[in-house]
Design a protein around this motif. Structure first.
Motif, PDB file in Angstrom:
ATOM      1  N   LYS A 176       6.697  53.812  63.103  1.00  0.00           N
ATOM      2  CA  LYS A 176       5.904  54.725  63.936  1.00  0.00           C
ATOM      3  C   LYS A 176       6.815  55.793  64.576  1.00  0.00           C
ATOM      4  CE  LYS A 176       1.641  54.739  66.238  1.00  0.00           C
ATOM      5  NZ  LYS A 176       1.477  55.040  67.636  1.00  0.00           N
ATOM      6  N   LYS A 177       8.010  55.380  65.002  1.00  0.00           N
ATOM      7  CA  LYS A 177       8.941  56.365  65.587  1.00  0.00           C
ATOM      8  C   LYS A 177       9.258  57.454  64.555  1.00  0.00           C
ATOM      9  CE  LYS A 177      11.150  53.080  68.752  1.00  0.00           C
ATOM     10  NZ  LYS A 177      12.374  52.462  69.289  1.00  0.00           N
ATOM     11  N   THR A 199      23.423  58.094  79.429  1.00  0.00           N
ATOM     12  CA  THR A 199      22.283  57.190  79.640  1.00  0.00           C
ATOM     13  C   THR A 199      21.430  57.664  80.818  1.00  0.00           C
ATOM     14  OG1 THR A 199      23.472  55.688  81.098  1.00  0.00           O
ATOM     15  CG2 THR A 199      23.580  55.213  78.741  1.00  0.00           C
ATOM     16  N   TYR A 200      20.249  57.057  80.906  1.00  0.00           N
ATOM     17  CA  TYR A 200      19.244  57.439  81.912  1.00  0.00           C
ATOM     18  C   TYR A 200      18.773  56.187  82.605  1.00  0.00           C
ATOM     19  CZ  TYR A 200      14.820  59.535  83.554  1.00  0.00           C
ATOM     20  OH  TYR A 200      13.783  60.005  84.301  1.00  0.00           O
ATOM     21  N   SER A 213       7.413  55.550  70.871  1.00  0.00           N
ATOM     22  CA  SER A 213       6.759  56.419  69.870  1.00  0.00           C
ATOM     23  C   SER A 213       5.770  57.381  70.534  1.00  0.00           C
ATOM     24  CB  SER A 213       6.071  55.587  68.790  1.00  0.00           C
ATOM     25  OG  SER A 213       5.267  54.608  69.383  1.00  0.00           O
ATOM     26  N   ASP A 217       8.327  44.686  64.551  1.00  0.00           N
ATOM     27  CA  ASP A 217       9.426  45.570  64.950  1.00  0.00           C
ATOM     28  C   ASP A 217       9.583  46.714  63.947  1.00  0.00           C
ATOM     29  OD1 ASP A 217      10.973  45.622  67.237  1.00  0.00           O
ATOM     30  OD2 ASP A 217      12.786  44.998  66.189  1.00  0.00           O
ATOM     31  N   LEU A 238      17.421  61.378  73.491  1.00  0.00           N
ATOM     32  CA  LEU A 238      17.177  60.056  72.921  1.00  0.00           C
ATOM     33  C   LEU A 238      15.937  59.513  73.628  1.00  0.00           C
ATOM     34  CD1 LEU A 238      18.437  58.020  70.851  1.00  0.00           C
ATOM     35  CD2 LEU A 238      19.375  56.824  72.817  1.00  0.00           C
ATOM     36  N   LEU A 286      13.264  56.969  74.686  1.00  0.00           N
ATOM     37  CA  LEU A 286      13.222  55.509  74.851  1.00  0.00           C
ATOM     38  C   LEU A 286      12.054  55.101  75.739  1.00  0.00           C
ATOM     39  CD1 LEU A 286      16.919  55.584  75.844  1.00  0.00           C
ATOM     40  CD2 LEU A 286      16.163  54.255  73.861  1.00  0.00           C
ATOM     41  N   ARG A 287      11.656  53.847  75.605  1.00  0.00           N
ATOM     42  CA  ARG A 287      10.648  53.335  76.535  1.00  0.00           C
ATOM     43  C   ARG A 287      11.291  52.915  77.849  1.00  0.00           C
ATOM     44  NH1 ARG A 287       8.302  47.467  75.993  1.00  0.00           N
ATOM     45  NH2 ARG A 287      10.370  47.159  76.893  1.00  0.00           N
ATOM     46  N   GLY A 288      12.470  52.279  77.764  1.00  0.00           N
ATOM     47  CA  GLY A 288      13.068  51.676  78.966  1.00  0.00           C
ATOM     48  C   GLY A 288      12.633  50.231  79.064  1.00  0.00           C
ATOM     49  N   VAL A 328      19.537  55.389  66.639  1.00  0.00           N
ATOM     50  CA  VAL A 328      20.804  54.853  67.147  1.00  0.00           C
ATOM     51  C   VAL A 328      20.590  53.360  67.366  1.00  0.00           C
ATOM     52  CG1 VAL A 328      22.624  54.992  68.885  1.00  0.00           C
ATOM     53  CG2 VAL A 328      21.234  57.009  68.398  1.00  0.00           C
ATOM     54  N   SER A 358       9.859  41.597  70.565  1.00  0.00           N
ATOM     55  CA  SER A 358       9.033  41.647  69.351  1.00  0.00           C
ATOM     56  C   SER A 358       8.619  40.247  68.903  1.00  0.00           C
ATOM     57  CB  SER A 358       9.787  42.313  68.209  1.00  0.00           C
ATOM     58  OG  SER A 358      10.078  43.626  68.563  1.00  0.00           O
ATOM     59  N   ALA A 394       6.863  49.217  64.431  1.00  0.00           N
ATOM     60  CA  ALA A 394       7.142  50.095  65.579  1.00  0.00           C
ATOM     61  C   ALA A 394       8.187  51.154  65.201  1.00  0.00           C
ATOM     62  CB  ALA A 394       7.623  49.266  66.765  1.00  0.00           C
ATOM     63  N   HIS A 452      19.665  60.803  77.326  1.00  0.00           N
ATOM     64  CA  HIS A 452      18.673  59.752  77.157  1.00  0.00           C
ATOM     65  C   HIS A 452      17.498  60.031  78.108  1.00  0.00           C
ATOM     66  CE1 HIS A 452      21.673  56.461  75.593  1.00  0.00           C
ATOM     67  NE2 HIS A 452      21.981  57.651  75.146  1.00  0.00           N
ATOM     68  N   THR A 455      13.914  57.704  79.461  1.00  0.00           N
ATOM     69  CA  THR A 455      12.983  56.578  79.317  1.00  0.00           C
ATOM     70  C   THR A 455      11.611  57.009  79.852  1.00  0.00           C
ATOM     71  OG1 THR A 455      13.514  55.608  81.477  1.00  0.00           O
ATOM     72  CG2 THR A 455      14.840  54.875  79.600  1.00  0.00           C
TER      73      THR A 455
HETATM   74  P1  FAD Z   1       9.769  50.762  72.135  1.00  0.00           P
HETATM   75  O1  FAD Z   1       9.969  51.466  70.846  1.00  0.00           O
HETATM   76  O2  FAD Z   1       8.541  51.112  72.915  1.00  0.00           O
HETATM   77  O3  FAD Z   1       9.809  49.201  71.803  1.00  0.00           O
HETATM   78  C1  FAD Z   1       9.672  48.210  72.817  1.00  0.00           C
HETATM   79  C2  FAD Z   1       8.952  46.990  72.236  1.00  0.00           C
HETATM   80  O4  FAD Z   1       7.598  47.340  71.942  1.00  0.00           O
HETATM   81  C3  FAD Z   1       9.548  46.471  70.921  1.00  0.00           C
HETATM   82  O5  FAD Z   1       9.408  45.083  70.899  1.00  0.00           O
HETATM   83  C4  FAD Z   1       8.682  47.140  69.857  1.00  0.00           C
HETATM   84  O6  FAD Z   1       8.655  46.391  68.643  1.00  0.00           O
HETATM   85  C5  FAD Z   1       7.335  47.162  70.530  1.00  0.00           C
HETATM   86  N1  FAD Z   1       6.512  48.305  70.119  1.00  0.00           N
HETATM   87  C6  FAD Z   1       6.917  49.580  69.981  1.00  0.00           C
HETATM   88  N2  FAD Z   1       5.885  50.370  69.618  1.00  0.00           N
HETATM   89  C7  FAD Z   1       4.796  49.557  69.548  1.00  0.00           C
HETATM   90  C8  FAD Z   1       3.419  49.769  69.246  1.00  0.00           C
HETATM   91  N3  FAD Z   1       2.951  50.995  68.956  1.00  0.00           N
HETATM   92  N4  FAD Z   1       2.594  48.696  69.299  1.00  0.00           N
HETATM   93  C9  FAD Z   1       3.037  47.466  69.617  1.00  0.00           C
HETATM   94  N5  FAD Z   1       4.343  47.201  69.900  1.00  0.00           N
HETATM   95  C10 FAD Z   1       5.190  48.242  69.869  1.00  0.00           C
HETATM   96  N6  FAD Z   1      17.473  51.842  78.553  1.00  0.00           N
HETATM   97  C11 FAD Z   1      17.535  52.610  79.655  1.00  0.00           C
HETATM   98  O7  FAD Z   1      16.893  52.290  80.662  1.00  0.00           O
HETATM   99  N7  FAD Z   1      18.296  53.759  79.697  1.00  0.00           N
HETATM  100  C12 FAD Z   1      19.020  54.175  78.628  1.00  0.00           C
HETATM  101  O8  FAD Z   1      19.696  55.212  78.701  1.00  0.00           O
HETATM  102  C13 FAD Z   1      18.998  53.378  77.428  1.00  0.00           C
HETATM  103  N8  FAD Z   1      19.680  53.745  76.319  1.00  0.00           N
HETATM  104  C14 FAD Z   1      19.562  53.014  75.158  1.00  0.00           C
HETATM  105  C15 FAD Z   1      20.218  53.453  73.997  1.00  0.00           C
HETATM  106  C16 FAD Z   1      20.111  52.724  72.809  1.00  0.00           C
HETATM  107  C17 FAD Z   1      20.802  53.221  71.585  1.00  0.00           C
HETATM  108  C18 FAD Z   1      19.343  51.523  72.776  1.00  0.00           C
HETATM  109  C19 FAD Z   1      19.235  50.717  71.516  1.00  0.00           C
HETATM  110  C20 FAD Z   1      18.702  51.072  73.924  1.00  0.00           C
HETATM  111  C21 FAD Z   1      18.776  51.821  75.116  1.00  0.00           C
HETATM  112  N9  FAD Z   1      18.108  51.425  76.291  1.00  0.00           N
HETATM  113  C22 FAD Z   1      18.176  52.193  77.432  1.00  0.00           C
HETATM  114  C23 FAD Z   1      17.349  50.171  76.313  1.00  0.00           C
HETATM  115  C24 FAD Z   1      15.852  50.394  75.928  1.00  0.00           C
HETATM  116  O9  FAD Z   1      15.204  51.129  76.926  1.00  0.00           O
HETATM  117  C25 FAD Z   1      15.230  48.993  75.761  1.00  0.00           C
HETATM  118  O10 FAD Z   1      15.757  48.375  74.628  1.00  0.00           O
HETATM  119  C26 FAD Z   1      13.714  48.929  75.795  1.00  0.00           C
HETATM  120  O11 FAD Z   1      13.356  47.565  76.046  1.00  0.00           O
HETATM  121  C27 FAD Z   1      13.021  49.348  74.516  1.00  0.00           C
HETATM  122  O12 FAD Z   1      13.134  50.682  74.295  1.00  0.00           O
HETATM  123  P2  FAD Z   1      12.528  51.373  72.957  1.00  0.00           P
HETATM  124  O13 FAD Z   1      12.685  52.813  73.135  1.00  0.00           O
HETATM  125  O14 FAD Z   1      13.063  50.755  71.743  1.00  0.00           O
HETATM  126  O15 FAD Z   1      10.981  50.966  73.137  1.00  0.00           O
END
Ligand code: FAD
Length: 289
Positions: free
Chosen positions: A162-163, A47-48, A123, A156, A104, A106-108, A172, A150, A159, A77, A79
């Motif tokens: 889009k990924k 993780t990050y 994305s 959701d 991996l 992620l947004r964070g 994952v 969401s 989104a 990972h 973010t």
């Molecule tokens: P996004 O895909 O950006 O989604 C976030 C929100 O925005 C969602 O509600 C989505 O529906 C919405 N959204 C996405 N794209 C759009 C768009 N284009 N327009 C409008 N809305 C949109 N966190 C950490 O800090 N470190 C880690 O190492 C870590 N590891 C993880 C591993 C896994 C397997 C999972 C499931 C989660 C992990 N997380 C981690 C948590 C993660 O960072 C959070 O769940 C974060 O809130 C969302 O990340 P995401 O990449 O899904 O973001």
């Protein structure tokens, strides 16, 4: 090796590790990684944590040690909340130098001290990595019960689509406690033209407090059958943790029997959780004895 190649060849089995926080030495993480690697997982993810605990630097070091010391594939990972494209370039460069081929993306979590800089959503990071660092295999997160922010299920899935469109190779999942939620989600993915392999993430509950925190942070629902297990375990912390491990092992075997693409265990740096998961999956025939 790229995780997409492993997923194309077989049902996978993997673990997650998190870098030490505070004073915990890096050697401790190598020790935990070593005991996870003994089960010959297809990969170990690291993780990050941006900002706060300041352990993001360690993600690359641990991923490198998993590859080089243990001969196991690693997944780093990353973010992007608050990150610049130059930050991502530096991170990708370090991973390339370390021989790590998997990210991996992620947004964070949103935090008041972290503004959007170059990337608003995961994305956007996936699109950037695909264009600027095309050699990486890129994974992305998915949420069988929906992401906590969401507004609708439909948004959701948009989104998530889009990924896929921006170039993610596989997904994952967030943890969940009811496999039926996952099976429903899997069907809905197909209806929303999401065809990526989905690696299922399972985390055992360890106490009433911890499961409440997970439910709040991840939006995971707590089914009555889990509440009953916890009530039956009583106030003893060890019995609660044991109930959680047993429940997670049952979840894993049921998922294995239902043809998932891969199983990922959030082992919380506890080798005992990894041992129990591996032994359950060997006894139900998912893993070789
Ligand atoms: P996004 O895909 O950006 O989604 C976030 C929100 O925005 C969602 O509600 C989505 O529906 C919405 N959204 C996405 N794209 C759009 C768009 N284009 N327009 C409008 N809305 C949109 N966190 C950490 O800090 N470190 C880690 O190492 C870590 N590891 C993880 C591993 C896994 C397997 C999972 C499931 C989660 C992990 N997380 C981690 C948590 C993660 O960072 C959070 O769940 C974060 O809130 C969302 O990340 P995401 O990449 O899904 O973001």
């Amino acid at each position: 090796m790229k995780i997409s190649d492993k997923l194309a060849a077989k049902q996978t089995f993997s673990f997650e590790i998190f870098p030490p926080k505070g004073e915990l030495p890096l050697e401790k993480a190598y020790e935990v990684a070593g005991s996870l690697a003994a089960h010959k997982p297809d990969w170990i993810s690291v993780t990050y944590s941006a900002g706060g605990s300041g352990n993001s630097e360690n993600t690359v070091d641990i991923a490198e040690a998993i590859e080089k010391r243990l001969g196991t594939t690693s997944l780093a990972h990353l973010t992007c909340m608050g990150a610049t494209a130059a930050d991502v370039d530096r991170y990708a460069g370090r991973l390339e130098a370390a021989g790590v081929q998997n990210i991996l993306a992620l947004r964070g979590d949103r935090r008041p001290d972290r503004d959007v800089v170059d990337f608003e959503h995961a994305s956007d990071l996936i699109a950037y990595l695909r264009q600027a660092h095309p050699d990486f295999c890129i994974g992305a997160a998915c949420y069988p019960e929906g992401h906590v922010e969401s507004p609708t299920e439909e948004s959701d899935f948009e989104a998530l689509y889009k990924k896929q469109e921006e170039g993610a190779d596989y997904l994952v999942s967030q943890l969940f406690f009811s496999n039926e939620d996952f099976y429903r989600f899997r069907e809905k993915c197909l209806r929303h033209r999401i065809k990526l392999p989905i690696v299922v993430g399972i985390m055992p509950f360890t106490s009433v407090k911890q499961i409440q925190r997970m439910a709040f942070n991840c939006g995971a629902s707590i089914p009555a059958k889990v509440v009953k297990r916890l009530v039956q375990a009583g106030d003893d912390p060890q019995s609660q943790a044991q109930a959680g491990i047993e429940y997670a092992c049952e979840q894993l075997c049921d998922l294995a029997a239902n043809g998932v693409d891969g199983l990922h265990v959030y082992s919380m740096n506890k080798p005992s959780i990894a041992d129990a998961a591996a032994s359950a999956l060997a006894s139900c025939g998912y893993l070789d004895e």
